[in-house]
Design a protein around this motif. Structure first.
Motif: not given
Length: 618
Positions: A259-264, A269-272
């Motif tokens: 999932l982190v690989a898809e983040l800008p 955009t942040m992941l929690r």
């Protein structure tokens, strides 16, 4: 009608007679009835599906909220209007929570009100799934937690006067269903349903069942999709995040890295990461810590302990010891700079002695957790704990008050004044004045700024602190990069300062919304309940050097908030409250009128002066 599957009999395609295709995706908006359509809706008619108005009420955790957003999206896609006003709705859809007695009592109250108002009712969520024979549900249509993709069919049959029950589990609902988000900047992403635990007090297991995980590819695809939709925060939600993938041969760290690989790469955009129980992350602590250090992931994790006594944990069948819980906390705190950890406590579990409770108090005092969800024990029907000998209710209440007082005595924000932090702004506070942002450690920061700052990231200087929040002044808005590639590896430490700044520990005690798992999903209430606790005790909230644009936005939000309150009080028949509210907030309208008058007068004066200047020069 016992089951909506009866509608499918005799059809070659497997679709019920009269089945309608959804409208184009362009018609599905974000928000409620009043702002999601530009074209007028047709007049409601009981004979024309898709012309009615639906009121949706949600109880419980972030997973329940996500389910409601999916159901709202499908109803909107089929032409139904959504409204926050139950009186103007043609049908009520109630998404329920079974964790605690108060939430189920609230459900009973709204069902009774709906029946007395002759409103067609559809009840969804954990209550009907876990207690399908409950007396309160007699004569009401119900839809199960894994059948939310069939909500349109259930609603349409209910509007025809049929009672529909759809509870049989077959497969997980698709992740790419239409969705109307409560907050357009926040995507609540369920990564699995159910759990592997067997806590003696938990009713949710009866409803959500055994663990069922979505595939990594489907979740990564959803992340990529919502980022393109403008989402700025992605909340991973489930009954136990740490157990993810054990039913399909993968694990949580593998998912998180995907999932982190898809983040800008610019961390726009942040992941929690959602709630995880201790047993399932003990073997992955270092890998999870590495993800939590990532600039695109909030350094925040919710790990419920429930009790500081091993004897009580054993009675709860929590499958870990206090020592193992300490290992989780100590390891993450050591490996992740300024790590924020939230936890849960149940006061008055059957058999809890004064000594057991004292061990819990000491644990909270020792760690001073950033957020604590303190609840009293509620016996849930059908659970083993409901048959155990109860602690007297007066003792349970006393212990709950004592632990709350201990927690509220903490001063977690002291020392933050003057610090510079990067925050992500995604919401408007309940006071209608401040915007809400969070640091990388998920500390809530309140700022005064115009609404166009929503969905952006900014550098702020912390100007003052309160008990529940800190206040900041925006220094600089961080612009998004338009050509970022996915960030597949950890950014070196020397570069992290460009993306995130130092954090400090914070404190929140949350009471609503109800949690939806053995771990009481505090993620869902961290950002919601704290907005209700705006603390102005720290001194001046509005900074003197705020620019005119920010001040004007503040005044407009004040006025908008006033009119919402007045309308609400007027609809409830509270004439006295309405009159007081108008008197209290007349200043806002006067300020706007005064400002306009002064501006016009200034322009006139300048024009007169200019005219005299021209004449004098001649």
């Amino acid at each position: 009608m016992e089951d909506i599957e009866d509608l499918l009999i005799g059809t070659e395609t497997g679709t019920p007679p009269g089945f309608r295709s959804p409208l184009t995706s362009a018609t599905v908006g974000v928000g409620t009835k009043k702002n999601q359509r530009s074209l007028p809706s047709p007049s409601p008619s009981p004979s024309i599906p898709g012309t009615q108005t639906i009121f949706i009420k949600t109880f419980g955790c972030s997973h329940n909220q996500s389910d409601s957003e999916y159901m709202a999206g499908q109803l909107s896609a089929f032409g139904y209007s959504l409204s926050d006003n139950p009186d103007e709705a043609d049908l009520w859809l109630i998404n329920t929570c079974t964790v605690k007695s108060p939430s189920q009592s609230a459900m009973d109250t709204i069902i009774t009100k709906g029946k007395s108002s002759n409103k067609p009712l559809v009840v969804a969520g954990c209550v009907p799934q876990g207690s399908r024979d409950a007396k309160e549900l007699e004569g009401i249509s119900i839809v199960g937690v894994q059948q939310i993709d069939r909500v349109v069919e259930v609603v349409e049959e209910t509007l025809k006067g049929h009672e529909v029950r759809l509870l049989t589990r077959k497969r997980l609902p698709a992740l790419d269903l239409p969705k109307v988000r409560k907050n357009k900047f926040v995507e609540i992403l369920p990564i699995n349903v159910g759990c592997l635990g067997a806590c003696t007090y938990c009713k949710t297991k009866h409803a959500r069942g055994h663990l069922g995980s979505y595939t990594i590819d489907s979740l990564a695809g959803r992340v990529k999709s919502v980022i393109s939709d403008g989402v700025k925060e992605i909340w991973l939600s489930s009954e136990d995040t740490g157990a993810y993938g054990r039913d399909i041969g993968v694990n949580l760290p593998t998912l998180l890295n995907a999932l982190v690989a898809e983040l800008p790469a610019d961390a726009s955009t942040m992941l929690r990461i959602g709630m995880t129980n201790p047993p399932f992350i003990l073997e992955h602590l270092k890998e999870i810590a590495e993800v939590l250090r990532h600039p695109c992931v909030y350094s925040f994790l919710h790990v419920p302990v429930q009790s500081g006594s091993d004897a009580i944990l054993s009675a709860m069948n929590r499958e870990y010891t206090v020592r193992e819980f300490r290992t989780v906390v100590d390891t993450l705190t050591e490996l992740v700079p300024e790590m924020q950890i939230a936890t849960d406590i149940i006061c008055g579990f059957p058999g809890e002695t004064d000594e057991d409770f004292e061990q819990t108090v000491n644990l909270i005092k020792e760690y001073k957790f950033s957020q604590v969800h303190i609840s009293q024990f509620y016996p849930r029907p059908g659970t083993p704990a409901a048959r155990m000998k109860k602690v007297p209710s007066n003792v349970v209440k006393r212990r709950s008050r004592e632990l709350t007082n201990v927690f509220e005595a903490f001063t977690p924000y002291n020392g933050m004044e003057g610090r510079v932090e990067r925050i992500w702004i995604t919401d408007i506070a309940s006071d209608g004045v401040h915007l809400v942002g969070h640091t990388k450690g998920y500390i809530q920061v309140l700022v005064i700024a115009s609404d166009d700052m929503l969905g952006t990231s900014a550098m702020v200087k912390i100007t003052s602190v309160g008990r529940w929040s800190v206040f900041g002044e925006i220094i600089e808005t961080i612009k998004e990069a338009k050509d970022n590639k996915a960030l597949n590896t950890q950014i070196p430490n020397q570069d992290m300062s460009l993306l995130c700044c130092n954090q400090t520990k914070t404190g929140v005690i949350s009471e609503e919304p109800e949690s939806c798992a053995c771990g009481n999903d505090i993620d869902s209430c961290c950002s919601q309940s704290t907005l209700e606790k705006i603390d102005n005790s720290s001194g001046t909230v509005m900074q003197q050097n705020q620019n005119n644009k920010n001040l004007f936005g503040w005044i407009l939000r004040k006025r908008k908030n006033l009119h919402k309150r007045v309308e609400s009080e007027h609809s409830s028949g509270s004439d006295i409250k309405q009159e007081r509210s108008m008197k209290k907030w007349d200043f806002v309208d006067k300020a706007l009128l005064g400002g306009i008058s002064i501006s016009i007068l200034t322009i006139v004066v300048l024009l007169v002066c200019l005219s005299f200047s021209v004449i004098w020069s001649q």
